[in-house]
Design an enzyme around this catalytic site. Sequence first.
Site, PDB file in Angstrom:
ATOM      1  N   PHE A   1       1.008  -1.673  -0.411  1.00  0.00           N
ATOM      2  CA  PHE A   1      -0.105   0.237  -0.128  1.00  0.00           C
ATOM      3  C   PHE A   1       0.625   1.543  -0.378  1.00  0.00           C
ATOM      4  O   PHE A   1       1.362   1.178   1.556  1.00  0.00           O
ATOM      5  CB  PHE A   1      -1.361   0.038   1.493  1.00  0.00           C
ATOM      6  CG  PHE A   1      -2.812   0.994   1.183  1.00  0.00           C
ATOM      7  CD1 PHE A   1      -3.341   0.745   0.665  1.00  0.00           C
ATOM      8  CD2 PHE A   1      -1.995   1.883   1.449  1.00  0.00           C
ATOM      9  CE1 PHE A   1      -4.233   1.571   1.026  1.00  0.00           C
ATOM     10  CE2 PHE A   1      -2.800   3.120   2.118  1.00  0.00           C
ATOM     11  CZ  PHE A   1      -4.331   2.548   1.502  1.00  0.00           C
TER      12      PHE A   1
ATOM     13  N   ASP B   1       1.566  -4.831   9.445  1.00  0.00           N
ATOM     14  CA  ASP B   1       0.237  -3.685   8.928  1.00  0.00           C
ATOM     15  C   ASP B   1      -0.445  -5.088   8.928  1.00  0.00           C
ATOM     16  O   ASP B   1      -0.729  -5.625   7.849  1.00  0.00           O
ATOM     17  CB  ASP B   1       0.708  -3.265   7.686  1.00  0.00           C
ATOM     18  CG  ASP B   1      -0.223  -1.952   7.760  1.00  0.00           C
ATOM     19  OD1 ASP B   1      -2.462  -1.824   8.153  1.00  0.00           O
ATOM     20  OD2 ASP B   1      -0.384  -0.545   7.053  1.00  0.00           O
TER      21      ASP B   1
ATOM     22  N   TYR C   1     -11.540   1.501  10.874  1.00  0.00           N
ATOM     23  CA  TYR C   1     -12.617   1.790   9.454  1.00  0.00           C
ATOM     24  C   TYR C   1     -12.868   0.666   8.276  1.00  0.00           C
ATOM     25  O   TYR C   1     -13.792   0.736   7.542  1.00  0.00           O
ATOM     26  CB  TYR C   1     -12.235   3.564   9.254  1.00  0.00           C
ATOM     27  CG  TYR C   1     -11.336   3.462   8.451  1.00  0.00           C
ATOM     28  CD1 TYR C   1     -10.979   2.926   6.676  1.00  0.00           C
ATOM     29  CD2 TYR C   1      -9.980   3.855   8.963  1.00  0.00           C
ATOM     30  CE1 TYR C   1      -9.871   3.319   6.372  1.00  0.00           C
ATOM     31  CE2 TYR C   1      -9.033   4.535   8.194  1.00  0.00           C
ATOM     32  CZ  TYR C   1      -8.886   4.332   7.186  1.00  0.00           C
ATOM     33  OH  TYR C   1      -7.761   4.202   6.759  1.00  0.00           O
ATOM     34  N   LYS C   2     -12.402  -0.736   8.524  1.00  0.00           N
ATOM     35  CA  LYS C   2     -12.966  -1.124   7.312  1.00  0.00           C
ATOM     36  C   LYS C   2     -12.964  -2.554   8.037  1.00  0.00           C
ATOM     37  O   LYS C   2     -14.655  -2.147   8.694  1.00  0.00           O
ATOM     38  CB  LYS C   2     -11.313  -1.860   7.050  1.00  0.00           C
ATOM     39  CG  LYS C   2     -10.659  -0.810   6.167  1.00  0.00           C
ATOM     40  CD  LYS C   2      -8.607  -1.299   4.736  1.00  0.00           C
ATOM     41  CE  LYS C   2      -8.514  -0.234   5.114  1.00  0.00           C
ATOM     42  NZ  LYS C   2      -6.765   0.156   4.704  1.00  0.00           N
TER      43      LYS C   2
ATOM     44  N   ARG D   1     -12.364  -4.920  -6.280  1.00  0.00           N
ATOM     45  CA  ARG D   1     -11.917  -5.734  -5.092  1.00  0.00           C
ATOM     46  C   ARG D   1     -13.020  -6.217  -4.305  1.00  0.00           C
ATOM     47  O   ARG D   1     -14.259  -5.326  -4.275  1.00  0.00           O
ATOM     48  CB  ARG D   1     -10.772  -4.990  -4.889  1.00  0.00           C
ATOM     49  CG  ARG D   1     -10.072  -5.786  -3.806  1.00  0.00           C
ATOM     50  CD  ARG D   1      -9.618  -4.317  -2.864  1.00  0.00           C
ATOM     51  NE  ARG D   1     -10.121  -3.218  -2.586  1.00  0.00           N
ATOM     52  CZ  ARG D   1      -9.692  -2.384  -0.879  1.00  0.00           C
ATOM     53  NH1 ARG D   1      -8.295  -2.884  -0.959  1.00  0.00           N
ATOM     54  NH2 ARG D   1     -10.402  -1.365  -0.964  1.00  0.00           N
TER      55      ARG D   1
HETATM   56  C1  LIG Z   1      -6.132   0.864   4.749  1.00  0.00           C
HETATM   57  C2  LIG Z   1      -4.628   0.883   4.741  1.00  0.00           C
HETATM   58  C3  LIG Z   1      -4.298   1.688   5.498  1.00  0.00           C
HETATM   59  C4  LIG Z   1      -4.384   3.736   5.714  1.00  0.00           C
HETATM   60  O1  LIG Z   1      -3.628   4.301   6.194  1.00  0.00           O
HETATM   61  P1  LIG Z   1      -4.176   5.596   7.245  1.00  0.00           P
HETATM   62  O2  LIG Z   1      -3.495   5.978   7.452  1.00  0.00           O
HETATM   63  O3  LIG Z   1      -5.291   5.187   8.582  1.00  0.00           O
HETATM   64  O4  LIG Z   1      -5.368   6.451   6.346  1.00  0.00           O
HETATM   65  C5  LIG Z   1      -2.582   2.157   5.021  1.00  0.00           C
HETATM   66  N1  LIG Z   1      -1.506   0.971   4.550  1.00  0.00           N
HETATM   67  C6  LIG Z   1      -2.711  -0.068   4.619  1.00  0.00           C
HETATM   68  C7  LIG Z   1      -1.851  -2.186   4.140  1.00  0.00           C
HETATM   69  C8  LIG Z   1      -3.624  -0.264   4.002  1.00  0.00           C
HETATM   70  O5  LIG Z   1      -4.835  -1.276   3.971  1.00  0.00           O
END
Ligand SMILES: *Cc1c(COP(=O)(O)O)cnc(C)c1O
Length: 407
Positions: A124, A192, A217-218, A367
């Site tokens: 990500f 993560d 939030y997921k 997805r």
């Molecule tokens: C959703 C997600 C994030 C989100 O990061 P924020 O700083 O909370 O916006 C980060 N890393 C991964 C792998 C994600 O899936």
Amino acid sequence: MGVEDRADALAADARDPLAAFRGRFAIPDDGPLYVDGNSLGRPPRQVREVAGALLDTWERELVGGWEEWIGLPLTVGDHLGASLLGARPGETVVCDSVSVNLFKLARAALTTRSGAILVDATEFPTDRWVLDGLDREVRPCSPEPAAVAAAAGAGPIALAVFSLVHYRSGARADLRAVTEAVHAAGGLVLWDLSHAVGSIAIDLAAAGADLAVGCTYKYLGGGPGAPGFLWVRGDLLDGLRSPIQGWFGAAEPFAMGPAYAPAAGVARFLAGTPPVVALALVRPGVDLLAEAGMAAVAAKGAALTQRAIDLHDAWLAPLGFTLATPRQPERRGAHVALAHPDAWRICRALIERRRVIPDFRRPDVVRFGFPALTTSHAEVHDAMAHLRDLVTTGEHHAVAATARRVT
Ligand SMILES: *Cc1c(COP(=O)(O)O)cnc(C)c1O
């Protein structure tokens, strides 16, 4: 009766021990067919009550409300950690965003060790970019033991940062084996858990992991912009310092003293005033997952994703789709990625013409997320049937290919 029959999905729903949990979420009768709960989870019904109680406290007690609010990062953190992460008390805190938490933990870990950072080249973007900003060599490496060993052969390792469930493909790493490989190479590992928490069973303590961050939030249904969490294995805490020496991470925030001294325990990774309203709303979703139990939640996630994969094989592969998610259930999370050259227009057509809501991930993936407590087998069936019909009729060719800010 085979998996292609809708009756098979209905029979699976009738047998589903978690089916009743759906009624504990706010789901409008006339709403869309939602298969994007891995991006923004549905709200638990209890959120309104918790938000109302919080407003009452704010209206009546004003600043006196802080007596009750100030402990939330740690109490919600302990609850989340014990229920969903295999954490011990005092190791988890809910605060900031994943990006900021990743920065704090990675920077703290790097001050204890020299050597490179390992990160997946397909990770990500925020994770890669935060690490790129830390003035250390960043070496690409996939989250597999053999790859870690090979990357370590090119020079010492300080830290490896990996997603337990990959945001795009849904591929799941082997938590214990990869952790052991990083340790054997002399590094610390930071997981993560953004797409893993609330979708699969996780035992950080049993795996001997060092550090973790993740989203609420997921799969946890904490709401848009809900704070993230961070976890530090208890015996590492004394040796790690947050790079942000904020007052909420200090031993005595209200002493207003001349110099910073870090709080004992994981509280040292707090920085500023916690977002109390958003933080309080994280608890209802954690409560529901804790009540259901992560073993049952994970089993249902595996069954829902299996149904999607079976329907992909029967209906979608002949239409030019390829499965971008691993087939073995223990190697995936609770979302499925289907690749197609026209993925962007197919995704937009599903949303605009069929009221089916997945999401698109560049360059070519649609997805589908299936949070266990809010998704039925019939919904998985219907989403795949819409996808089949839409591509069969060529409906997606009628959709404009214009880009949008949020995909
Ligand atoms: C959703 C997600 C994030 C989100 O990061 P924020 O700083 O909370 O916006 C980060 N890393 C991964 C792998 C994600 O899936």
